[in-house]
Design an enzyme around this catalytic site. Structure first.
Site, short mmCIF file in Angstrom:
data_model
loop_
_atom_site.label_atom_id
_atom_site.label_comp_id
_atom_site.label_asym_id
_atom_site.label_seq_id
_atom_site.Cartn_x
_atom_site.Cartn_y
_atom_site.Cartn_z
N CYS A 1 0.84 -1.18 0.00
CA CYS A 1 0.00 0.00 0.00
C CYS A 1 0.88 1.25 0.00
O CYS A 1 2.08 1.18 0.20
CB CYS A 1 -0.90 -0.01 1.23
SG CYS A 1 -2.01 -1.44 1.29
N GLY B 1 -0.67 0.57 -4.97
CA GLY B 1 -1.98 0.00 -4.66
C GLY B 1 -3.01 0.49 -5.64
O GLY B 1 -3.17 1.71 -5.79
N TYR C 1 11.10 -4.35 -7.38
CA TYR C 1 9.78 -4.20 -8.02
C TYR C 1 8.89 -3.13 -7.41
O TYR C 1 8.29 -2.34 -8.13
CB TYR C 1 9.05 -5.54 -7.99
CG TYR C 1 7.61 -5.47 -8.43
CD1 TYR C 1 7.29 -5.17 -9.75
CD2 TYR C 1 6.57 -5.69 -7.53
CE1 TYR C 1 5.96 -5.09 -10.17
CE2 TYR C 1 5.25 -5.61 -7.95
CZ TYR C 1 4.95 -5.31 -9.26
OH TYR C 1 3.66 -5.23 -9.67
N ASN D 1 0.53 0.71 5.67
CA ASN D 1 1.25 0.02 4.60
C ASN D 1 2.00 -1.13 5.26
O ASN D 1 2.99 -0.92 5.94
CB ASN D 1 2.24 0.97 3.91
CG ASN D 1 3.22 0.23 3.01
OD1 ASN D 1 2.90 -0.84 2.49
ND2 ASN D 1 4.41 0.77 2.84
N GLY D 2 1.49 -2.35 5.06
CA GLY D 2 2.15 -3.50 5.66
C GLY D 2 1.17 -4.41 6.35
O GLY D 2 -0.03 -4.39 6.09
#
Length: 453
Positions: free
Chosen positions: A10, A38, A254, A112-113
């Site tokens: 995210c 995201g 990535y 985020n995570g």
């Protein structure tokens, strides 16, 4: 494209711009810069004199928000989020930020995570009488903060963060304060910026968001550190004792945008260097080098520069295709790949090609891309991969595969993978080679999924 199963994390952004009631517009553009992290939902929460309003929905940022909605979201402090749902979150796919009540007001949380001990914490809170709507990691965090609050909300946040395990960057908006925090291992990135007009600060998952909203990069939060932003300015403090630095190596392979800088390292330069290392480790006799858009392209450029083989833009990506394409049959899946990626026949026809991609997880998409190139007339396709073989599941949710058997490198040898994907040769960069491209940053890197079992 070869990263089927390697899903974006995210993205979060927090903004405090004193006396600017249009921070939602800034958040909108900041989230556009983080859209790659995201693509399933987007949301913005606004704090106006302590009262939080928000809007969030499924879809891309530009589809969720229009000027009418942004004009309603007024406040000089905001928290934004773009979401990719991990397997554990899909049972409740509510967009973030999550808004919750506590006895002094409201809390907005954006994550985020993943919090690996969230189920245990939720069970403990439930036994203590807490009631949950969806039981998401964000809701667990919000409930913990509200139950720990006595007099100082920052202390309640600090005590909550100290109990969280896992990999996370976190944004919290509460009581006219913006709080940003990073896990004690520093697995997820989080940067702090300052507006060039001198009126406020921002934080974001990647510094590229600052370039868009008119802020300058200051620093990355340290592992175990939290930042508090309010009318008094910016201050940092520790919520946990920092442990061994373990930034996720896949940020460079990535996840991150190539124009980002993370841990003091240019993502683009690290990918190009990985391509050079790959050319040295696995040379090939070929006529041209092609990168799979988008994250494979810098590596392909590096491979071409090191090998002396010309680089060509041999695959065109359709950027208007989302990730929600319904693929009920093999034939439709094949059409979906061709719709998203199409070879330039004049470039590939009759050529021996080196195809560079960031990773191979299941191998299904890689197989289809190689098939497309050969259907278009490629004589040979030599596959080169910018990450080592992925043999383990990510316990922090970075690789969204629930069964280890779905990892092609876990089931087959390199030669068997080569045959399965239809390549004429196959080479994965070594782990030492990948980590060698990341020297110069502070701390270490998490590469558990790349280690041999």
């Amino acid at each position: 494209m070869g990263n089927e199963g390697v899903k974006d994390y995210c993205g979060i952004i927090g903004i405090y711009d004193e006396n600017n009631l249009d921070t939602a517009n800034l958040a909108y553009f900041g989230l556009m810069a983080l859209q790659h992290r995201g693509q399933e939902s987007a949301g913005i929460a606004i704090n106006n004199a302590g009262f939080i309003t928000h809007y969030a929905d499924a879809g891309l940022v530009q589809d969720v928000f229009d000027q009418r909605i942004l004009s309603i979201l007024k406040g000089d402090m905001c928290l934004g989020h773009v979401k990719y749902s991990s397997g554990s979150e899909r049972r409740n796919n509510s967009p973030q930020p999550l808004i919750s009540e506590y006895r002094k007001g409201q809390i907005a949380v954006a994550l985020n995570g993943s919090i690996t001990n969230a189920p245990m914490l939720k069970e403990k809170l439930s036994w203590e009488g807490a009631v949950f709507d969806d039981g998401s990691d964000c809701e667990v965090i919000a409930v913990m903060i509200s139950r720990k609050f006595q007099r100082d909300i920052v202390e309640a946040v600090r005590e909550t963060l100290a109990e969280l395990e896992g990999a996370f960057s976190l944004g919290i908006m509460v009581d006219n304060k913006l709080i940003a925090a990073r896990d004690k291992n520093g697995i997820r990135p989080l940067s702090i910026g300052r507006f060039t007009n001198g009126r406020g600060y921002a934080f974001a998952s990647e510094n590229v968001a600052f370039d868009i909203i008119g802020a300058e990069f200051l620093y990355e939060l340290e592992r175990g550190q939290m930042a508090v932003i309010d009318y008094k300015g910016l201050r940092t403090e520790w919520h946990s004792e920092p442990e061994k630095g373990s930034l996720c190596a896949f940020e460079f392979v990535y996840f991150a945008r190539p124009d980002s800088n993370i841990n003091g390292i240019s993502v683009y330069e690290s990918r190009e260097l990985a391509g050079r290392r790959l050319a040295a480790e696995f040379p090939a006799e070929a006529d041209c080098v092609i990168g799979v858009p988008d994250s494979g392209i810098p590596g392909a450029i590096g491979f071409a520069a090191e090998s002396g083989i010309p680089y060509s833009l041999g695959l065109i990506k359709n950027r208007y295709i989302g990730r929600s394409f319904i693929e009920p049959t093999t034939r439709l899946r094949e059409l979906a790949v061709k719709l998203k990626l199409n070879p330039i026949t004049n470039i590939v026809q009759g050529k021996r090609i080196v195809l560079v991609d960031d990773s191979i997880v299941r191998g299904t998409t890689t197989l289809r891309i190689i098939e497309l190139l050969k259907i278009s007339g490629a004589r040979e396709v030599h596959m080169r991969v910018l990450s080592p073989q992925i043999k383990e599941l990510c316990r922090f949710g970075g690789i969204d595969i629930s069964d280890r058997a779905d990892l092609i490198s876990n089931r087959y040898t390199t030669e068997e993978i080569r045959r399965n994907i239809g390549a004429d040769s196959l080479g994965f960069i070594s782990l030492d080679g990948l980590l060698g491209t990341l020297r110069g940053g502070s701390g270490g890197y998490c590469s558990e999924c790349l280690e041999a079992p």
